[in-house]
Design a protein around this motif. Structure first.
Motif, PDB file in Angstrom:
ATOM      1  N   GLN A 101       0.849  -1.185   0.000  1.00  0.00           N
ATOM      2  CA  GLN A 101       0.000   0.000   0.000  1.00  0.00           C
ATOM      3  C   GLN A 101       0.888   1.240   0.000  1.00  0.00           C
ATOM      4  O   GLN A 101       1.796   1.358   0.820  1.00  0.00           O
ATOM      5  N   CYS A 155     -18.413  -4.027   1.830  1.00  0.00           N
ATOM      6  CA  CYS A 155     -17.113  -4.418   2.392  1.00  0.00           C
ATOM      7  C   CYS A 155     -17.324  -5.519   3.419  1.00  0.00           C
ATOM      8  O   CYS A 155     -17.936  -5.297   4.469  1.00  0.00           O
ATOM      9  N   CYS A 203     -11.394  -1.236  10.353  1.00  0.00           N
ATOM     10  CA  CYS A 203     -10.497  -2.175   9.689  1.00  0.00           C
ATOM     11  C   CYS A 203      -9.059  -1.684   9.780  1.00  0.00           C
ATOM     12  O   CYS A 203      -8.785  -0.604  10.303  1.00  0.00           O
ATOM     13  N   PHE A 231      -7.188  -0.437   7.624  1.00  0.00           N
ATOM     14  CA  PHE A 231      -6.827   0.740   6.837  1.00  0.00           C
ATOM     15  C   PHE A 231      -6.995   2.039   7.637  1.00  0.00           C
ATOM     16  O   PHE A 231      -6.517   3.084   7.214  1.00  0.00           O
ATOM     17  N   CYS A 279     -11.345   4.140   2.623  1.00  0.00           N
ATOM     18  CA  CYS A 279     -11.730   3.174   1.587  1.00  0.00           C
ATOM     19  C   CYS A 279     -11.103   3.495   0.228  1.00  0.00           C
ATOM     20  O   CYS A 279     -11.017   2.614  -0.639  1.00  0.00           O
ATOM     21  N   CYS A 298      -8.066   1.349  -0.571  1.00  0.00           N
ATOM     22  CA  CYS A 298      -8.245  -0.004  -0.056  1.00  0.00           C
ATOM     23  C   CYS A 298      -8.281  -1.009  -1.198  1.00  0.00           C
ATOM     24  O   CYS A 298      -9.028  -0.842  -2.155  1.00  0.00           O
ATOM     25  N   SER A 299      -7.489  -2.029  -1.071  1.00  0.00           N
ATOM     26  CA  SER A 299      -7.476  -3.091  -2.085  1.00  0.00           C
ATOM     27  C   SER A 299      -8.058  -4.374  -1.521  1.00  0.00           C
ATOM     28  O   SER A 299      -7.893  -5.444  -2.096  1.00  0.00           O
ATOM     29  N   GLU A 300      -8.708  -4.285  -0.363  1.00  0.00           N
ATOM     30  CA  GLU A 300      -9.186  -5.483   0.339  1.00  0.00           C
ATOM     31  C   GLU A 300      -8.025  -6.426   0.598  1.00  0.00           C
ATOM     32  O   GLU A 300      -8.176  -7.644   0.517  1.00  0.00           O
TER      33      GLU A 300
END
Length: 338
Positions: free
Chosen positions: A227, A265, A283, A285, A327, A330-332
């Motif tokens: 990231q 999500c 989360c 992130f 978000c 965010c790339s999960e």
């Protein structure tokens, strides 16, 4: 997961945990279909932060850069036990990391042992600078199920370009200590995974780190994408190998994240993060805990999980995820498995 790791994981499941996980999954898909934040069950995957302290200065890490606006410190043992007592019966995974180096917590292996006694699958991530022979042995004895060890270069010159202040020889020594401790104690756990964060300075060493993993006798080598905080104008850390980059160059020369910004999500339904001082955030992130959804020092976990504030945040995700700052990058957790 390897076969041994999978069997270990399955051995920790029971009817209650399976029922809760099914309820959570059902409510997530119903929420996606209806566009309303329906939540059944409680999270079966929680990350808890042992400490925000870290011995390294990695360039894309607020802990390493000492750039937090939130307080720093260590998780209190009694508070931790109280929290696990409340949520532990439904927990499947417990991740002992968020920010910071977990082994800098003075009672880290005691934290693991308490959760392991409750048959929760426990995981941690470390830079391995504190894995002395004694700590390695205590780690195996604690009942830890899985450990991710960051090895972001196979030579000191490359390794320290990202792991600022790190010593590769000490990391390798720590891995050897852990492998030996498992052998000496006749233990199949923890599952040892080397994690290689693929960035421009080290991408030429991918084959080397896979060989290093074999030579050291670890269970797995994982390749992870990085990231980048200020990604729009590019970065010297962005790899040139496309599949290892979370970002792609646009016609105008700027960069954007590859994944589509969908209005749902999974993390908001099955997991959460607990900071060292008891704050609950959505989360991993939200590294600086800007979206606090509750405080375990003043409310129970159940009350926070089902609160109007949490429900409102889930609703925002379902309506327009792109409007939530954490978000947008965010790339999960995009990863490429070796």
């Amino acid at each position: 997961m390897s076969l041994q790791d999978s069997l270990n994981f399955i051995g920790k499941l029971n009817a209650r945990k399976a029922y809760n996980a099914a309820a959570v999954l059902s409510s997530f898909y119903l929420s996606r279909w209806s566009g309303k934040p329906i939540q059944w069950g409680v999270p079966f995957n929680i990350s808890i932060e042992p400490t925000t302290n870290c011995n390294l200065g990695c360039p894309e890490c607020p802990s390493g850069l000492k750039s937090f606006t939130r307080p720093t410190g260590n998780l209190e043992y009694e508070f931790y036990k109280k929290t696990i007592d409340e949520v532990g019966n439904d927990l499947i995974y417990l991740y002992f990391y968020f920010q910071g180096e977990p082994y800098m917590h003075p009672k880290f292996n005691e934290l693991i042992k308490y959760a392991a006694q409750k048959k929760i699958y426990t995981v941690t991530s470390t830079n391995a600078h504190y894995l002395t022979e004694r700590k390695a042995r205590e780690t195996v004895q604690s009942g830890l199920d899985r450990i991710l060890i960051s090895v972001d270069g196979t030579t000191q010159e490359v390794y320290e370009q990202y792991r600022k202040g790190g010593n590769l020889n000490k990391v390798i020594e720590g891995i050897k200590n852990l492998v030996k401790a498992k052998q000496d104690l006749g233990s199949s756990t923890p599952h040892i995974a080397i994690q290689f964060l693929v960035v421009k300075p080290n991408e030429h060493q991918i084959a080397d780190v896979q060989q290093l993993g074999k030579d050291l006798g670890v269970d797995e080598v994982k390749l992870k994408t990085a990231q980048i905080y200020d990604y729009q104008n590019g970065s010297d850390l962005m790899p040139s190998i496309d599949k290892f980059s979370r970002y792609e160059k646009q016609d105008g020369g700027s960069y954007s994240i590859k994944n589509e910004m969908l209005n749902h999500c999974w993390k908001l339904w099955h997991s959460c993060v607990i900071t060292w001082d008891g704050k609950i955030v959505p989360c991993c992130f939200d590294k600086d805990a800007q979206h606090q959804l509750g405080d375990l020092n003043s409310k129970s976990f159940s009350a926070i999980w089902r609160s109007d504030l949490y429900r409102s945040f889930r609703s925002r995700v379902l309506k327009s995820r792109k409007e939530i700052d954490i978000c947008t990058n965010c790339s999960e957790g995009t990863k490429v498995w070796a």
